[in-house]
Design a protein around this motif. Sequence first.
Motif, PDB file in Angstrom:
ATOM      1  N   VAL A 171       0.873  -1.178   0.000  1.00 60.37           N
ATOM      2  CA  VAL A 171       0.000   0.000   0.000  1.00 60.37           C
ATOM      3  C   VAL A 171       0.910   1.227   0.000  1.00 60.37           C
ATOM      4  N   ASP A 172       0.840   1.997  -1.091  1.00 57.11           N
ATOM      5  CA  ASP A 172       1.700   3.180  -1.228  1.00 57.11           C
ATOM      6  C   ASP A 172       0.979   4.433  -0.733  1.00 57.11           C
ATOM      7  N   THR A 173       1.757   5.489  -0.649  1.00 55.20           N
ATOM      8  CA  THR A 173       1.178   6.770  -0.226  1.00 55.20           C
ATOM      9  C   THR A 173       0.006   7.162  -1.133  1.00 55.20           C
ATOM     10  N   LYS A 174       0.162   6.938  -2.422  1.00 53.53           N
ATOM     11  CA  LYS A 174      -0.912   7.348  -3.352  1.00 53.53           C
ATOM     12  C   LYS A 174      -2.206   6.545  -3.121  1.00 53.53           C
ATOM     13  N   LEU A 213      -3.402   5.899  -0.192  1.00 55.27           N
ATOM     14  CA  LEU A 213      -4.006   6.294   1.090  1.00 55.27           C
ATOM     15  C   LEU A 213      -5.196   7.235   0.876  1.00 55.27           C
ATOM     16  N   ASP A 214      -6.186   6.729   0.178  1.00 53.80           N
ATOM     17  CA  ASP A 214      -7.405   7.471  -0.070  1.00 53.80           C
ATOM     18  C   ASP A 214      -8.516   6.673   0.610  1.00 53.80           C
TER      19      ASP A 214
END
Lengths: 80, 377
Positions: free
Chosen positions: A53-56, A58-59
């Motif tokens: 799970v990447d920063t992008k 984190l929605d």
Amino acid sequence: MENVEMKIRKFLSRFFRKHELQGNEDIFSLGFVNSLFAMQLVMFLEKEFGITVDTKDLDLENFRTLNAIVSFIDKKKVEV
Amino acid sequence: MKIELTEDQLKMQAEFREFVDNDIIPFAAESDREERMHPKVLEKIIEKGYIGSMLPVEYGGMGMDMVTLGILNEEVGRGCSSARSLLTVHGMVALAILRWGTKEQKQYWLPKMAKGEIIGAFGLTEPNVGSDAKSVEASAVEEDDFYIINGHKKWTTMGQIADVFLIFARCNDKPTAFLVEKDRAGFSTTPMKGLMGARASMIAELHLDTCRIPKENLVGKVGAGLSHVALACLDYGRYTVAWGCVGLGQACLEASIKYSRKRKQFGTPLRENQLIQQLITKMLVNVKAARLLCYNAGYLKEIGDPDTIMETWVAKYFASKMVNEVASEAVQIHGGNGCHSDYPVERYYRDARINEIIEGTTQMHEVLIAMNAFRTI
């Protein structure tokens, strides 16, 4: 596909006990999970499905409902 | 089921123990007295590479598994709680960058942090905000290619010597994490003195007065500062604090055994007194129980099991309470000597107290652990 959903449902059921979680129910607004849940969920998804799970990612929309999480995993698996 | 350390872990444990005996313990009392980390301790921790113990080899770290990392924190905690706190906060910042940083952030910061060229500190707590972390008052406003941060942080461990700070501030009213370098205009620190325990933790207040940082210093996403960045940092923080308590408890036990062997009252060594034996038994069993909880949390971390998060709360809760009992018993065994700085248990007793407050108070642990029990059992 079903397998992914079953695994996620099983993990979520630990937090929801007797509540039968619907595919489109907002997990975060039901009042069952606390502030640690987001981190626990990310760890579970990474370990269970071998994704990162990447920063992008984190929605909140990726994690709000069971259906959303299943779609998110499908999308991530294609990326791998 | 198998609970035993591997050959490599045993080898590392012996190495850590020797290091702590030779390079940390001789400076611990002085560091405590002078309220500053003796420069030699920092130098040695860097020289041995332990400052990068928690980082992967690809960034120049030691790439330790989670159990070995735990043992390192136990051993360092046995020698000096303040030195252990350095590993904790530096690791919290390094791991936040490793987990949620951009490729550029990782490439820039992590090799320097692994080598100890850069020391990190964690800026969450504020004068008005402790346990209720989501209510941080510091604010960040986006302006062109910058964020403007205003705020006041307090109790920041290693704040006096850190080069980079992981600062939590509200951005669009959502908790968000930022990297702030110590030389940014508008950023300043004030050393804090007078701590009861872990006195060489070099704590400081941080002042951010219209501090302008480039947009690239955002860590993770706006709004993910608490739920993902801070909570992951604090999981590592809690894990290493729990291990530090085990080490400190072990130090209390070893000091008490040594003292009970040589101290004579009523014509016999204290060790022959059954009430002293009872105290030693309680201390020993409590230390061992805490260590097993830490092994459990560490093993679950190593295999990536999400249960490690709650098990780390459990381990930290038990270990921090345990070490306060054990340190109090150590002082009791030492009698008058235990109340004086000529004997290290006096410092252990003060250091122990800090652990029930940092990385979540005992009471926050009680609320969270019980709520989790009601939810899941």
